[in-house]
Design a protein around this motif. Structure first.
Motif, mmCIF file in Angstrom:
data_model
loop_
_atom_site.group_PDB
_atom_site.id
_atom_site.type_symbol
_atom_site.label_atom_id
_atom_site.label_comp_id
_atom_site.label_asym_id
_atom_site.label_seq_id
_atom_site.Cartn_x
_atom_site.Cartn_y
_atom_site.Cartn_z
ATOM 1 N N PRO A 165 0.803 -1.238 0.000
ATOM 2 C CA PRO A 165 0.000 0.000 0.000
ATOM 3 C C PRO A 165 0.834 1.286 0.000
ATOM 4 C CG PRO A 165 -0.094 -1.103 2.134
ATOM 5 C CD PRO A 165 0.542 -2.068 1.186
ATOM 6 N N ASP A 166 2.082 1.190 0.399
ATOM 7 C CA ASP A 166 2.946 2.367 0.427
ATOM 8 C C ASP A 166 4.023 2.298 -0.663
ATOM 9 O OD1 ASP A 166 1.834 3.753 2.779
ATOM 10 O OD2 ASP A 166 2.490 1.942 3.827
ATOM 11 N N LEU A 167 3.699 1.622 -1.749
ATOM 12 C CA LEU A 167 4.669 1.439 -2.826
ATOM 13 C C LEU A 167 5.117 2.764 -3.428
ATOM 14 C CD1 LEU A 167 6.215 -0.672 -4.484
ATOM 15 C CD2 LEU A 167 4.321 -0.668 -6.124
ATOM 16 N N ASP A 168 4.243 3.768 -3.421
ATOM 17 C CA ASP A 168 4.625 5.069 -3.970
ATOM 18 C C ASP A 168 5.841 5.640 -3.253
ATOM 19 O OD1 ASP A 168 2.921 5.301 -1.693
ATOM 20 O OD2 ASP A 168 2.593 7.423 -2.155
ATOM 21 N N LEU A 169 5.938 5.412 -1.951
ATOM 22 C CA LEU A 169 7.091 5.860 -1.169
ATOM 23 C C LEU A 169 8.281 4.920 -1.336
ATOM 24 C CD1 LEU A 169 5.296 6.904 2.138
ATOM 25 C CD2 LEU A 169 6.271 8.432 0.418
ATOM 26 N N ILE A 170 8.019 3.636 -1.346
ATOM 27 C CA ILE A 170 9.093 2.636 -1.451
ATOM 28 C C ILE A 170 9.828 2.762 -2.780
ATOM 29 C CG2 ILE A 170 9.532 0.146 -1.582
ATOM 30 C CD1 ILE A 170 7.176 -0.207 0.391
ATOM 31 N N LYS A 171 9.146 3.155 -3.836
ATOM 32 C CA LYS A 171 9.761 3.276 -5.158
ATOM 33 C C LYS A 171 10.696 4.484 -5.269
ATOM 34 C CE LYS A 171 6.098 3.406 -7.738
ATOM 35 N NZ LYS A 171 5.262 3.467 -8.967
ATOM 36 N N MET A 172 10.603 5.419 -4.348
ATOM 37 C CA MET A 172 11.369 6.651 -4.475
ATOM 38 C C MET A 172 12.868 6.408 -4.314
ATOM 39 S SD MET A 172 8.924 9.476 -2.576
ATOM 40 C CE MET A 172 9.746 10.881 -3.342
ATOM 41 N N LYS A 173 13.667 7.125 -5.126
ATOM 42 C CA LYS A 173 15.129 7.057 -5.050
ATOM 43 C C LYS A 173 15.713 8.328 -4.459
ATOM 44 C CE LYS A 173 17.165 5.536 -8.783
ATOM 45 N NZ LYS A 173 17.513 5.440 -10.228
ATOM 46 N N GLN A 174 14.902 9.376 -4.418
ATOM 47 C CA GLN A 174 15.281 10.649 -3.838
ATOM 48 C C GLN A 174 14.151 11.124 -2.933
ATOM 49 O OE1 GLN A 174 15.606 12.756 -7.611
ATOM 50 N NE2 GLN A 174 17.835 12.843 -7.395
ATOM 51 N N PHE A 175 14.509 11.960 -1.954
ATOM 52 C CA PHE A 175 13.516 12.450 -1.003
ATOM 53 C C PHE A 175 13.801 13.935 -0.789
ATOM 54 C CE2 PHE A 175 14.664 8.069 -0.333
ATOM 55 C CZ PHE A 175 13.436 7.423 -0.378
ATOM 56 N N ILE A 176 13.135 14.769 -1.592
ATOM 57 C CA ILE A 176 13.478 16.182 -1.673
ATOM 58 C C ILE A 176 12.246 17.040 -1.441
ATOM 59 C CG2 ILE A 176 14.483 17.978 -3.150
ATOM 60 C CD1 ILE A 176 15.619 15.565 -4.840
ATOM 61 N N ILE A 177 12.438 18.153 -0.742
ATOM 62 C CA ILE A 177 11.372 19.133 -0.592
ATOM 63 C C ILE A 177 11.900 20.491 -1.046
ATOM 64 C CG2 ILE A 177 9.953 18.008 1.139
ATOM 65 C CD1 ILE A 177 11.502 19.249 3.307
ATOM 66 N N THR A 178 11.052 21.257 -1.732
ATOM 67 C CA THR A 178 11.480 22.526 -2.315
ATOM 68 C C THR A 178 10.441 23.613 -2.079
ATOM 69 O OG1 THR A 178 10.481 22.083 -4.483
ATOM 70 C CG2 THR A 178 12.747 21.330 -4.152
ATOM 71 N N HIS A 179 10.905 24.838 -2.200
ATOM 72 C CA HIS A 179 10.014 26.004 -2.123
ATOM 73 C C HIS A 179 10.570 27.070 -3.051
ATOM 74 C CE1 HIS A 179 7.136 28.742 -0.010
ATOM 75 N NE2 HIS A 179 7.988 29.641 -0.474
ATOM 76 N N LYS A 180 9.755 27.531 -4.000
ATOM 77 C CA LYS A 180 10.197 28.533 -4.968
ATOM 78 C C LYS A 180 9.863 29.940 -4.478
ATOM 79 C CE LYS A 180 9.624 25.456 -8.949
ATOM 80 N NZ LYS A 180 8.926 25.243 -10.243
ATOM 81 N N PHE A 181 10.662 30.913 -4.948
ATOM 82 C CA PHE A 181 10.452 32.304 -4.597
ATOM 83 C C PHE A 181 10.413 33.167 -5.851
ATOM 84 C CE2 PHE A 181 12.687 30.549 -0.879
ATOM 85 C CZ PHE A 181 11.841 30.932 0.142
ATOM 86 N N THR A 182 9.529 34.138 -5.857
ATOM 87 C CA THR A 182 9.529 35.130 -6.918
ATOM 88 C C THR A 182 10.654 36.131 -6.675
ATOM 89 O OG1 THR A 182 8.054 36.654 -5.743
ATOM 90 C CG2 THR A 182 7.020 34.931 -7.099
ATOM 91 N N ASP A 183 11.001 36.885 -7.699
ATOM 92 C CA ASP A 183 12.024 37.923 -7.519
ATOM 93 C C ASP A 183 11.574 38.946 -6.476
ATOM 94 O OD1 ASP A 183 13.556 36.664 -9.395
ATOM 95 O OD2 ASP A 183 13.359 38.199 -10.947
ATOM 96 N N ALA A 184 10.300 39.256 -6.463
ATOM 97 C CA ALA A 184 9.790 40.217 -5.482
ATOM 98 C C ALA A 184 9.999 39.702 -4.061
ATOM 99 C CB ALA A 184 8.306 40.487 -5.738
ATOM 100 N N GLU A 185 9.774 38.414 -3.843
ATOM 101 C CA GLU A 185 10.007 37.834 -2.518
ATOM 102 C C GLU A 185 11.484 37.858 -2.165
ATOM 103 O OE1 GLU A 185 6.566 34.497 -1.823
ATOM 104 O OE2 GLU A 185 8.025 34.088 -3.410
#
Length: 224
Positions: A165-185
């Motif tokens: 049931p958790d195959l979506d996680l088991i298949k992962m080869k990388q574990f990354i979190i991101t947050h984008k910023f505008t130039d104004a930010e």
């Protein structure tokens, strides 16, 4: 320096349009000036990080690209990037910030875990993925990062159940979190605080993964 200057983004934008050695050499003094400001900003960010985490070192990456194995032969990066490494064997993962005109973002997690670490993570998810899903579904995590990202296999890794049931996680080869910023930010007066708050929001994820990678499947520490 506790803010990003408009002239820094302008320089990077000009470098993108003139990515050649002749132009860069003519503007070397301007580059060095902007680089010094960025390093000062990263140092200030490091101080913020050390108020709520343990940082071993800061690496500000060189502007020069390694083009030996790349089809893109432009000699320079068009961004400034800095990586904060967490201290001691107990704290795994790290923090990354990239400043670029129109393409600024921060990231954290595990870009290329080695074979042993990847197997350990997958085994943990196979046994019980409740905690990682609670972290991923937490409103603070979602508001800062959206979803857990990374390259995945097309099917189950060898030795794992294709119907898990958790195959979506088991298949992962990388574990990354991101947050984008505008130039104004990026140019806002509170950008340093915004970055620091996002890095704070990473902590539950980084600490959970650190615990996995420093214990065996019985929860016994594997570090001295």
């Amino acid at each position: 320096m506790k803010s990003i200057s408009k002239t820094t983004l302008e320089f990077l934008s000009k470098l993108r349009r003139n990515n050649n050695r002749e132009w860069f050499n003519e503007h070397k003094t301007e580059f060095q000036h902007q680089q010094a400001k960025i390093k000062s900003f990263f140092s200030a960010l490091g101080e913020k990080l050390n108020s709520h985490d343990e940082i071993e070192k800061l690496k500000v990456f060189r502007i020069y690209r390694d083009v030996r194995f790349s089809k893109d032969k432009t000699p320079y990066k068009t961004h400034f990037g800095g990586h904060f490494v967490r201290a001691t064997k107990r704290l795994r993962g790290g923090y990354y910030l990239q400043i670029s005109s129109g393409e600024s973002f921060l990231a954290g997690g595990f870009w290329a875990p080695n074979k042993e670490d990847l197997l350990r993570i997958r085994k943990e998810f196979e046994i019980d993925a409740t905690e990682i899903r609670e972290i991923m579904n937490d409103t603070t995590f979602v508001s800062h990062f959206g979803v857990l990202e990374g390259v995945s296999l097309k099917t189950a890794p060898r030795g794992f159940n294709k119907e898990h049931p958790d195959l979506d996680l088991i298949k992962m080869k990388q574990f990354i979190i991101t947050h984008k910023f505008t130039d104004a930010e990026v140019l806002s007066d509170d950008f340093l605080e915004k970055v620091n708050e996002s890095f704070k929001a990473m902590r539950p994820f980084l600490n959970y993964m650190s615990e996995i990678l420093t214990t065996d499947l019985n929860g016994v520490s594997t570090i001295d």
